[in-house]
Motif scaffolding. Structure first.
Motif, PDB file in Angstrom:
ATOM      1  N   LEU A 136      25.843 -36.788  20.503  1.00 15.10           N
ATOM      2  CA  LEU A 136      24.334 -36.569  20.983  1.00 15.10           C
ATOM      3  C   LEU A 136      24.154 -35.372  19.781  1.00 15.10           C
ATOM      4  CD1 LEU A 136      22.312 -35.705  23.656  1.00 15.10           C
ATOM      5  CD2 LEU A 136      21.936 -33.936  21.507  1.00 15.10           C
ATOM      6  N   TYR A 137      23.793 -36.048  18.498  1.00 23.71           N
ATOM      7  CA  TYR A 137      23.353 -35.298  17.854  1.00 23.71           C
ATOM      8  C   TYR A 137      21.697 -35.076  17.910  1.00 23.71           C
ATOM      9  CZ  TYR A 137      23.083 -33.896  12.466  1.00 23.71           C
ATOM     10  OH  TYR A 137      23.295 -33.685  11.170  1.00 23.71           O
ATOM     11  N   LEU A 138      21.524 -33.246  17.342  1.00 23.25           N
ATOM     12  CA  LEU A 138      20.080 -32.601  17.635  1.00 23.25           C
ATOM     13  C   LEU A 138      19.731 -32.888  15.836  1.00 23.25           C
ATOM     14  CD1 LEU A 138      21.248 -29.897  19.517  1.00 23.25           C
ATOM     15  CD2 LEU A 138      19.843 -30.967  20.146  1.00 23.25           C
ATOM     16  N   HIS A 139      18.649 -33.513  16.045  1.00 24.41           N
ATOM     17  CA  HIS A 139      17.965 -33.214  14.341  1.00 24.41           C
ATOM     18  C   HIS A 139      17.045 -31.872  14.296  1.00 24.41           C
ATOM     19  CE1 HIS A 139      18.890 -37.260  13.827  1.00 24.41           C
ATOM     20  NE2 HIS A 139      18.999 -37.245  15.390  1.00 24.41           N
ATOM     21  N   GLU A 140      17.429 -31.255  15.360  1.00 25.05           N
ATOM     22  CA  GLU A 140      16.672 -30.006  15.561  1.00 25.05           C
ATOM     23  C   GLU A 140      17.086 -28.605  16.205  1.00 25.05           C
ATOM     24  OE1 GLU A 140      14.081 -29.144  12.815  1.00 25.05           O
ATOM     25  OE2 GLU A 140      13.159 -30.864  12.500  1.00 25.05           O
ATOM     26  N   PRO A 141      16.816 -27.318  15.915  1.00 22.24           N
ATOM     27  CA  PRO A 141      17.930 -26.248  16.475  1.00 22.24           C
ATOM     28  C   PRO A 141      17.309 -26.508  17.770  1.00 22.24           C
ATOM     29  CG  PRO A 141      16.968 -25.336  14.165  1.00 22.24           C
ATOM     30  CD  PRO A 141      16.783 -27.035  14.513  1.00 22.24           C
ATOM     31  N   TYR A 142      18.112 -26.546  18.838  1.00 21.47           N
ATOM     32  CA  TYR A 142      17.753 -26.034  20.208  1.00 21.47           C
ATOM     33  C   TYR A 142      18.541 -24.741  20.855  1.00 21.47           C
ATOM     34  CZ  TYR A 142      17.052 -27.423  25.162  1.00 21.47           C
ATOM     35  OH  TYR A 142      16.261 -26.912  26.669  1.00 21.47           O
ATOM     36  N   LYS A 143      17.257 -23.973  20.907  1.00 24.00           N
ATOM     37  CA  LYS A 143      17.851 -22.827  21.678  1.00 24.00           C
ATOM     38  C   LYS A 143      18.973 -21.886  20.580  1.00 24.00           C
ATOM     39  CE  LYS A 143      16.690 -23.677  26.649  1.00 24.00           C
ATOM     40  NZ  LYS A 143      16.847 -23.084  27.331  1.00 24.00           N
ATOM     41  N   SER A 144      19.839 -22.488  20.789  1.00 27.13           N
ATOM     42  CA  SER A 144      20.994 -21.594  20.347  1.00 27.13           C
ATOM     43  C   SER A 144      21.935 -22.337  19.592  1.00 27.13           C
ATOM     44  CB  SER A 144      21.738 -20.332  21.110  1.00 27.13           C
ATOM     45  OG  SER A 144      22.031 -21.051  22.379  1.00 27.13           O
ATOM     46  N   SER A 145      21.642 -23.654  19.716  1.00 25.61           N
ATOM     47  CA  SER A 145      22.269 -24.449  19.572  1.00 25.61           C
ATOM     48  C   SER A 145      21.747 -24.925  18.060  1.00 25.61           C
ATOM     49  CB  SER A 145      22.347 -25.886  20.580  1.00 25.61           C
ATOM     50  OG  SER A 145      23.229 -25.357  21.111  1.00 25.61           O
ATOM     51  N   PRO A 146      22.361 -25.145  16.892  1.00 24.30           N
ATOM     52  CA  PRO A 146      22.395 -25.356  15.709  1.00 24.30           C
ATOM     53  C   PRO A 146      22.303 -26.860  15.281  1.00 24.30           C
ATOM     54  CG  PRO A 146      24.431 -25.359  15.804  1.00 24.30           C
ATOM     55  CD  PRO A 146      24.594 -24.545  16.934  1.00 24.30           C
ATOM     56  N   VAL A 147      21.115 -27.695  14.536  1.00 16.96           N
ATOM     57  CA  VAL A 147      20.979 -28.772  13.987  1.00 16.96           C
ATOM     58  C   VAL A 147      22.424 -29.404  14.161  1.00 16.96           C
ATOM     59  CG1 VAL A 147      20.534 -30.417  12.042  1.00 16.96           C
ATOM     60  CG2 VAL A 147      19.195 -28.687  12.735  1.00 16.96           C
ATOM     61  N   GLY A 148      23.186 -30.716  14.390  1.00 14.51           N
ATOM     62  CA  GLY A 148      24.520 -31.093  14.407  1.00 14.51           C
ATOM     63  C   GLY A 148      24.320 -32.055  15.087  1.00 14.51           C
ATOM     64  N   TRP A 149      26.105 -31.483  15.652  1.00 11.74           N
ATOM     65  CA  TRP A 149      26.252 -32.483  17.201  1.00 11.74           C
ATOM     66  C   TRP A 149      25.983 -31.446  18.326  1.00 11.74           C
ATOM     67  CZ3 TRP A 149      26.716 -36.911  16.596  1.00 11.74           C
ATOM     68  CH2 TRP A 149      26.929 -37.473  14.874  1.00 11.74           C
ATOM     69  N   TYR A 150      26.021 -32.086  19.780  1.00 16.11           N
ATOM     70  CA  TYR A 150      25.743 -31.091  20.310  1.00 16.11           C
ATOM     71  C   TYR A 150      27.135 -31.256  21.855  1.00 16.11           C
ATOM     72  CZ  TYR A 150      23.535 -28.714  24.855  1.00 16.11           C
ATOM     73  OH  TYR A 150      23.613 -27.800  25.648  1.00 16.11           O
ATOM     74  N   PRO A 151      28.336 -30.578  21.347  1.00 13.11           N
ATOM     75  CA  PRO A 151      28.746 -30.974  22.727  1.00 13.11           C
ATOM     76  C   PRO A 151      29.099 -31.926  23.736  1.00 13.11           C
ATOM     77  CG  PRO A 151      29.761 -29.684  20.870  1.00 13.11           C
ATOM     78  CD  PRO A 151      28.912 -29.746  20.760  1.00 13.11           C
ATOM     79  N   PRO A 152      28.525 -30.090  24.534  1.00 12.66           N
ATOM     80  CA  PRO A 152      28.181 -30.417  25.846  1.00 12.66           C
ATOM     81  C   PRO A 152      28.158 -32.098  26.258  1.00 12.66           C
ATOM     82  CG  PRO A 152      27.312 -28.266  25.119  1.00 12.66           C
ATOM     83  CD  PRO A 152      27.866 -29.053  23.957  1.00 12.66           C
ATOM     84  N   ALA A 153      27.298 -32.828  25.365  1.00 12.20           N
ATOM     85  CA  ALA A 153      26.263 -34.138  25.673  1.00 12.20           C
ATOM     86  C   ALA A 153      27.158 -35.449  25.960  1.00 12.20           C
ATOM     87  CB  ALA A 153      24.994 -34.073  25.141  1.00 12.20           C
ATOM     88  N   SER A 154      28.733 -34.890  24.764  1.00 11.31           N
ATOM     89  CA  SER A 154      29.521 -36.259  24.461  1.00 11.31           C
ATOM     90  C   SER A 154      29.795 -36.764  25.809  1.00 11.31           C
ATOM     91  CB  SER A 154      30.684 -35.644  24.273  1.00 11.31           C
ATOM     92  OG  SER A 154      29.864 -35.283  22.142  1.00 11.31           O
ATOM     93  N   ARG A 155      30.524 -37.551  25.628  1.00 12.10           N
ATOM     94  CA  ARG A 155      30.565 -38.759  26.763  1.00 12.10           C
ATOM     95  C   ARG A 155      31.198 -39.788  26.765  1.00 12.10           C
ATOM     96  NH1 ARG A 155      27.911 -35.413  28.710  1.00 12.10           N
ATOM     97  NH2 ARG A 155      26.831 -35.166  30.341  1.00 12.10           N
ATOM     98  N   LYS A 156      32.120 -40.033  27.339  1.00  6.95           N
ATOM     99  CA  LYS A 156      32.816 -41.665  27.121  1.00  6.95           C
ATOM    100  C   LYS A 156      32.781 -42.499  28.417  1.00  6.95           C
ATOM    101  CE  LYS A 156      36.883 -39.492  24.578  1.00  6.95           C
ATOM    102  NZ  LYS A 156      37.525 -38.963  24.226  1.00  6.95           N
ATOM    103  N   VAL A 157      32.976 -43.812  27.341  1.00 11.27           N
ATOM    104  CA  VAL A 157      32.531 -44.840  29.217  1.00 11.27           C
ATOM    105  C   VAL A 157      32.789 -45.523  29.082  1.00 11.27           C
ATOM    106  CG1 VAL A 157      30.910 -46.466  29.241  1.00 11.27           C
ATOM    107  CG2 VAL A 157      29.644 -43.850  28.894  1.00 11.27           C
ATOM    108  N   LYS A 158      33.688 -46.602  30.181  1.00 12.25           N
ATOM    109  CA  LYS A 158      34.099 -47.244  29.491  1.00 12.25           C
ATOM    110  C   LYS A 158      33.745 -49.067  29.767  1.00 12.25           C
ATOM    111  CE  LYS A 158      38.732 -49.018  32.621  1.00 12.25           C
ATOM    112  NZ  LYS A 158      38.666 -50.769  31.989  1.00 12.25           N
ATOM    113  N   LEU A 159      34.087 -49.827  29.099  1.00 13.02           N
ATOM    114  CA  LEU A 159      33.659 -50.611  28.682  1.00 13.02           C
ATOM    115  C   LEU A 159      34.530 -52.158  29.634  1.00 13.02           C
ATOM    116  CD1 LEU A 159      33.543 -50.445  25.052  1.00 13.02           C
ATOM    117  CD2 LEU A 159      31.306 -50.352  26.390  1.00 13.02           C
ATOM    118  N   ARG A 160      33.502 -53.347  30.434  1.00 13.07           N
ATOM    119  CA  ARG A 160      34.629 -53.696  30.627  1.00 13.07           C
ATOM    120  C   ARG A 160      35.489 -55.105  29.929  1.00 13.07           C
ATOM    121  NH1 ARG A 160      30.923 -58.300  31.431  1.00 13.07           N
ATOM    122  NH2 ARG A 160      30.540 -57.846  29.194  1.00 13.07           N
TER     123      ARG A 160
END
Length: 405
Positions: free
Chosen positions: A372-396
């Motif tokens: 997930l990429y933040l295009h504006e700062p959110y609270k204390s998180s700067p513009v850019g990647w937001y590591p807590p929202a990263s996910r890995k998903v298994k494909l078929r």
């Protein structure tokens, strides 16, 4: 100094250091992934509502493009191969105009490292027009998925790296063994499904999602006949009861009531007969599930595996990058399918945290990475990647990459 206060300062300082380290680590991982020849990166975004933000001097779409290209100070750049846009390019409570279209094309003009044809669009509810003035004329003219109106949209179908097959309402394209099924919201329809006839001058976004029965049957055929592919559906709406605020009645307080509030936050309507003289539709409710839910549930029960891999939607803008609502987040699994809500790029239309997702497929791997990429700062998180929202998903299936350009 109070020892407890000192302890809090130390903890806060450590937290900031850890957060910075995670951001640095994610940025390094992104650079490493971009350098791999067998990766394919899909930028998934939506709900730019360019006409709402430009009134406040903000270029919601153009700014995100410039950030990806490394042209905005303080915004880490990122590479992508294609972009899928989940709709709501406009923001008007009435059908969009040519002026709105020209603004959209101007903002797409910021693309410097990609062709306009590297972007694949579906319309959202705000992109719908009155049905008597030419169904979906605005989207077909200015977003132009088939390249039918190049003089207005700038889209030249012959320049598509991955050609589009089908119609503006339902089409497909393939990249490697990724098969994208692009479904348009049918807001150009009689009320309460859509914006109605121009003589009615109805106001509102008519937010509940809609497709025709023909579109569903086409989609179902594509899914059944392409089980060897990694199947990705893109529609402005997700299905009922999947991601945040997609439950029956959960759009209340967020979406307007035009057309009814019950299904305002998901793909609610199936148009059974689109003729205005004999207009008929059905709805998806907890007591009577719609055709998509019924098919996906039955397929999983009969085959003991999901019918498809990923559903990309937008519509209900995330208030925060880790939003939860009634136990549902921005990424959710149902019927074995992963649903991801990518909205939105806007800051001023039903304001939330402007964001998008970067989906990274790696050759030979059946794991999908979503950041997930933040295009504006959110609270204390700067513009850019937001590591807590990263996910890995298994494909078929394991991914097979298309040839590089």
């Amino acid at each position: 100094m109070n020892p407890l206060r000192k302890h809090r300062i130390v903890r806060t300082g450590c937290g900031a250091v850890i957060a910075c380290f995670l951001l640095w680590l994610l940025a390094e991982e992104q650079r490493g992934l971009a350098a791999q020849p067998n990766t394919f990166r899909v930028w998934a975004a939506g709900d730019s509502h360019v006409t709402a933000d430009i009134r406040h001097g903000r270029e919601s779409l153009a700014k995100a493009i410039r950030q990806s290209q490394g042209e905005v100070e303080g915004a880490p750049p990122f590479d992508w191969d294609i972009m899928v846009d989940a709709g709501d390019l406009s923001a008007s409570q009435f059908p969009p105009t040519d002026e709105d279209g020209r603004e959209l094309v101007r903002q797409y003009g910021e693309l410097a490292k990609h062709r306009r044809e590297d972007v694949y669009n579906v319309p959202g509810n705000h992109d719908g027009t009155y049905y008597d003035q030419g169904i979906a004329w605005w989207f077909r003219k200015w977003a132009d998925p088939l390249g039918e109106n190049t003089q207005y949209s700038g889209v030249d179908a012959s320049r598509r790296r991955f050609p589009v097959e089908g119609t503006w309402e339902r089409c497909r394209f393939q990249a490697g063994n990724l098969l994208f099924l692009m479904l348009s919201d049918r807001n150009s329809a009689p009320a309460p499904v859509g914006r109605g006839h121009s003589s009615q001058r109805l106001k509102g976004g008519f937010p509940a999602g809609a497709v025709t029965r023909e579109t569903f049957e086409w989609w179902k055929t594509q899914v059944l006949e392409n089980q060897d592919a990694i199947l990705i559906t893109v529609h402005h709406h997700v299905l009922r009861g999947t991601t945040t605020r997609s439950g029956y009645g959960e759009g209340k307080g967020f979406h307007g009531a035009s057309g009814g509030i019950e299904g305002s936050s998901y793909l609610y309507f199936t148009i059974e007969n689109e003729s205005p003289e004999n207009f008929r539709f059905s709805t998806s409710t907890p007591d009577h599930p719609g055709p998509f839910e019924t098919f996906l549930e039955q397929f999983q029960k009969e085959h003991d595996h999901p019918a498809m891999d990923l559903w990309i939607g937008g519509h209900t803008h995330a208030i925060s990058p880790d939003q939860q609502y009634n136990g549902k987040g921005l990424v959710a699994q149902r019927w074995g399918v992963t649903f991801v809500q990518v909205a939105g790029l806007t800051r001023y239309h039903a304001a939330g945290a402007p964001m998008s997702r970067l989906l990274t497929f790696t050759g030979g791997s059946d794991m999908l990475r979503m950041d997930l990429y933040l295009h504006e700062p959110y609270k204390s998180s700067p513009v850019g990647w937001y590591p807590p929202a990263s996910r890995k998903v298994k494909l078929r299936h394991a991914f097979r990459a298309p040839p590089k350009r």
